[in-house]
Enzyme design. Structure first.
Site, short mmCIF file in Angstrom:
data_model
loop_
_atom_site.label_atom_id
_atom_site.label_comp_id
_atom_site.label_asym_id
_atom_site.label_seq_id
_atom_site.Cartn_x
_atom_site.Cartn_y
_atom_site.Cartn_z
N LYS A 1 -5.08 1.98 -2.92
CA LYS A 1 -3.82 2.19 -2.84
C LYS A 1 -3.38 3.84 -2.80
CE LYS A 1 -3.21 -1.19 -5.62
NZ LYS A 1 -4.16 -1.61 -5.81
N THR A 2 -3.68 4.09 -4.28
CA THR A 2 -3.15 5.56 -4.23
C THR A 2 -3.72 6.79 -3.85
OG1 THR A 2 -3.39 4.79 -6.88
CG2 THR A 2 -3.12 7.24 -6.55
N GLU B 1 3.36 2.86 -3.63
CA GLU B 1 1.89 2.21 -3.90
C GLU B 1 2.13 1.14 -4.28
OE1 GLU B 1 -1.85 2.01 -6.60
OE2 GLU B 1 -0.89 4.41 -6.49
#
Length: 465
Positions: free
Chosen positions: A121-122, A165
Site C-alpha cells: 500500500k505505502t 493509503e
C-alpha cells in the site's frame, strides 16, 4: 482551493500524533488552516516536523494536554481505553473521532484514489503521489511512510486528486468512498482483528462496495485479489468497472516485461492498446506490479497513461521500502519494513537479484506476538533466502505477550529450512554482531515493522570504525 475544514476538525487534538497515519492527517489539517494539537509518547523527527507546521505537540499522555475548547479528539485503534486524554475528553463531552473518519472528511469533494491490500500500500500510494506531483497536478496525499524526495508522509495540495493509503488492519478503510480503489492483494493478517479469510474477504468487499457510482476497482494478480474481484462482480453492481493488473494474458493492464538492473527495474505495461515503458527505482517483481497498478488506477482517474508512465520514473523510493541507508567498509545497508512472510520473501528475492553473487545478511525483528504465533514458521522459511540472519526478540507494539510465543518459533523454523540464523536478545549488540559477520561486498538488510530501523545508521558507524 482547499475544501472547507469540517467543523469537528477546526481545533482537533490527536492522541498518538506521531504515528504514521495520525501525523499525516494532522499535517494536512494544519496546512488547510486548522488549529491542531496532540500528544505522543516521545519526541521524534515526526513531532518536530509537525511543529514546523504550527502544530502543538505535547510529550507524554496527560489529561491537562487536552485543551477545553478542542473541537474533537482524534484516535487510532491503537489508543487504549484508559488513556487519560481520552478520559478527559469524555468528561468534557468532546466528540471522539476515529482516524479513518478524519481522513474520509479530508477527501470529500475531491477525486479520491484509495490504495488497499495486505502488502504494497505505502509504495503504490507513494508512486501515485510522486507521479501526480511530477505532472503538475498538485495532489493531496496521506501515506504510511515518508517519500524519499519530499521527505514527508502527507501534504495538502490545491489539485483535484487525493491519494490515500487505505488500511485494512482494523476495518477502518470501510469508511472511505473513493472514485478509484486499488486492491493489490488479499491475505490473512492482523490476527487480533481477523479470525479467517472469510472475514478478510467480507471486509474488503465492504471497502469495494463504498466506491462512488461509476467508480473503478483495480486488482492485482494475487489470487486473493482476483477472488475479491470475482466476489465483487458477482454482487451485480453494473456501474462498477473492474480492471485487472498482472503478467497473465487475461490482465487488462498487462505487464509485458520486468528487466532487473541493479537496484532498479525496467518495466513495460500494455494498457488500452498502447505499450508504456518506464523505470522503477526499486528492485523486485512486486514493486513493478505496484507501479503497474498505479498506472492503471491513474488512467481510470482520467490521467493520460503515457504521461503518467513517464512521471512514475520520478519515484525514488519511500522510507523503509528497500531504502539504502548507506555504505561503509564496502558493505551496503538497506532497510525494509517487511514483517509478513509474503513481504519478507518478496524483499529478500528482490535483494537476491540486486546482490548478484554478493552475500545477503538480514537483521530481522518480528512484529507482534499474534503474528509470530500464526506465521512464525513462514517467517523462518523466508529467512532461508538469506546467507545469514540475526533474529531479535519480538517487537510488541500494541500487544501484550502471549505465553510461549517468542522468536524461537522463527529460529526453529529457519534452521529447519537450512538457514544460518542467530538469536540476539540485546538490540544494542547487533552492530558488533554484524561487524563480525560482514565482509566487503555484502548487503545487510534490517527488516521489520518495529524499531529495527534504528540499527541501520549504527551498523554503518560500527562498520566504518
Amino acid at each position: 482551493m482547499a475544501p472547507a475544514i469540517p467543523a469537528a476538525m477546526e481545533r482537533p487534538h490527536f492522541i498518538g500524533i506521531g504515528g504514521a497515519g495520525m501525523s499525516g492527517i494532522a499535517k494536512i489539517l494544519a496546512q488547510r488552516g486548522a488549529k491542531v494539537a496532540g500528544s505522543d509518547a516521545k519526541d521524534s523527527p515526526t513531532a518536530e516536523a509537525l511543529r514546523a507546521h504550527g502544530v502543538t505537540v505535547h510529550l507524554g499522555h496527560a489529561a491537562e494536554h487536552l485543551a477545553d475548547d478542542a473541537s474533537a479528539v482524534v484516535v487510532s485503534s491503537a489508543i487504549r481505553a484508559d488513556n487519560p486524554e481520552l478520559a478527559r475528553a469524555a468528561e468534557l463531552g468532546i466528540p471522539i473521532v476515529h482516524r479513518s473518519d478524519a481522513l474520509a472528511s479530508l477527501m470529500d469533494g475531491l477525486t479520491a484514489i484509495a490504495v488497499a491490500g495486505t502488502h504494497g500500500k505505502t509504495t503504490t500510494t507513494s508512486m501515485l503521489a510522486v507521479a501526480l506531483t511530477e505532472l503538475g497536478l498538485d495532489p493531496s496525499y496521506a501515506i504510511g511512510g515518508d517519500l524519499a524526495g519530499p521527505g514527508t508522509n502527507a501534504r495538502h495540495g490545491d489539485g483535484e486528486v487525493f491519494v490515500a493509503e487505505a488500511d485494512e488492519s482494523d476495518r477502518s478503510f470501510q469508511k472511505y468512498d473513493p472514485q478509484v480503489a486499488i486492491v493489490l492483494n488479499v491475505e490473512l493478517d492482523h490476527h487480533a482483528n481477523y479470525a479467517s479469510m472469510d472475514e478478510i474477504y467480507e471486509s474488503f468487499e465492504k471497502f469495494a462496495a463504498k466506491l462512488r457510482p461509476g467508480g473503478t476497482l483495480v486488482v492485482g494478480e494475487h489470487s486473493g485479489a482476483r477472488e475479491l474481484a470475482r466476489r465483487v462482480a458477482a454482487a451485480g453492481r453494473e456501474d462498477l468497472r473492474i480492471v485487472t493488473v498482472g503478467e497473465g494474458e487475461d490482465s487488462d493492464a498487462r505487464i509485458l516485461k520486468i528487466v532487473p538492473n541493479g537496484m532498479k527495474s525496467e518495466v513495460a505495461v500494455a494498457l488500452d492498446g498502447a505499450e508504456h515503458t518506464f523505470t522503477v527505482s526499486v528492485p523486485g517483481r512486486h514493486y513493478a506490479h505496484n507501479a503497474a497498478a498505479a498506472l492503471a488506477a491513474g488512467a481510470r482517474a482520467g490521467l493520460d497513461p503515457a504521461a503518467l508512465a513517464q512521471a512514475l520514473t520520478a519515484y525514488t523510493g519511500v522510507g523503509r521500502r528497500l531504502q539504502l541507508k548507506g555504505e561503509a567498509a564496502g558493505v551496503q545497508v538497506i532497510d525494509s519494513y517487511a514483517h509478513h512472510p509474503t513481504e519478507m520473501t518478496a524483499d529478500l528475492e528482490a535483494m537476491r537479484g540486486a546482490a548478484g553473487d554478493s552475500r545477503l545478511l538480514v537483521v530481522f525483528q518480528p512484529h507482534l506476538f499474534s503474528r509470530t504465533q500464526e506465521l512464525g514458521k513462514e517467517m523462518g522459511d523466508a529467512l532461508a533466502l538469506a546467507d545469514g540472519s540475526v533474529v531479535l526478540d519480538i517487537y510488541p507494539a500494541r500487544e501484550d505477550p502471549i505465553p510461549g510465543v517468542t522468536s524461537e518459533l522463527i529460529l526453529d523454523a529457519a534452521r529447519a529450512a537450512g538457514a544460518d540464523a542467530t538469536p540476539v536478545h540485546d538490540k544494542d549488540a547487533v552492530p558488533d554482531v554484524i561487524a563480525g559477520m560482514a565482509r566487503p561486498g555484502d548487503f545487510v538488510l534490517t527488516m521489520g515493522a518495529g524499531d529495527v530501523t534504528d540499527l541501520g545508521p549504527r551498523i554503518l558507524a560500527r562498520l566504518a570504525n
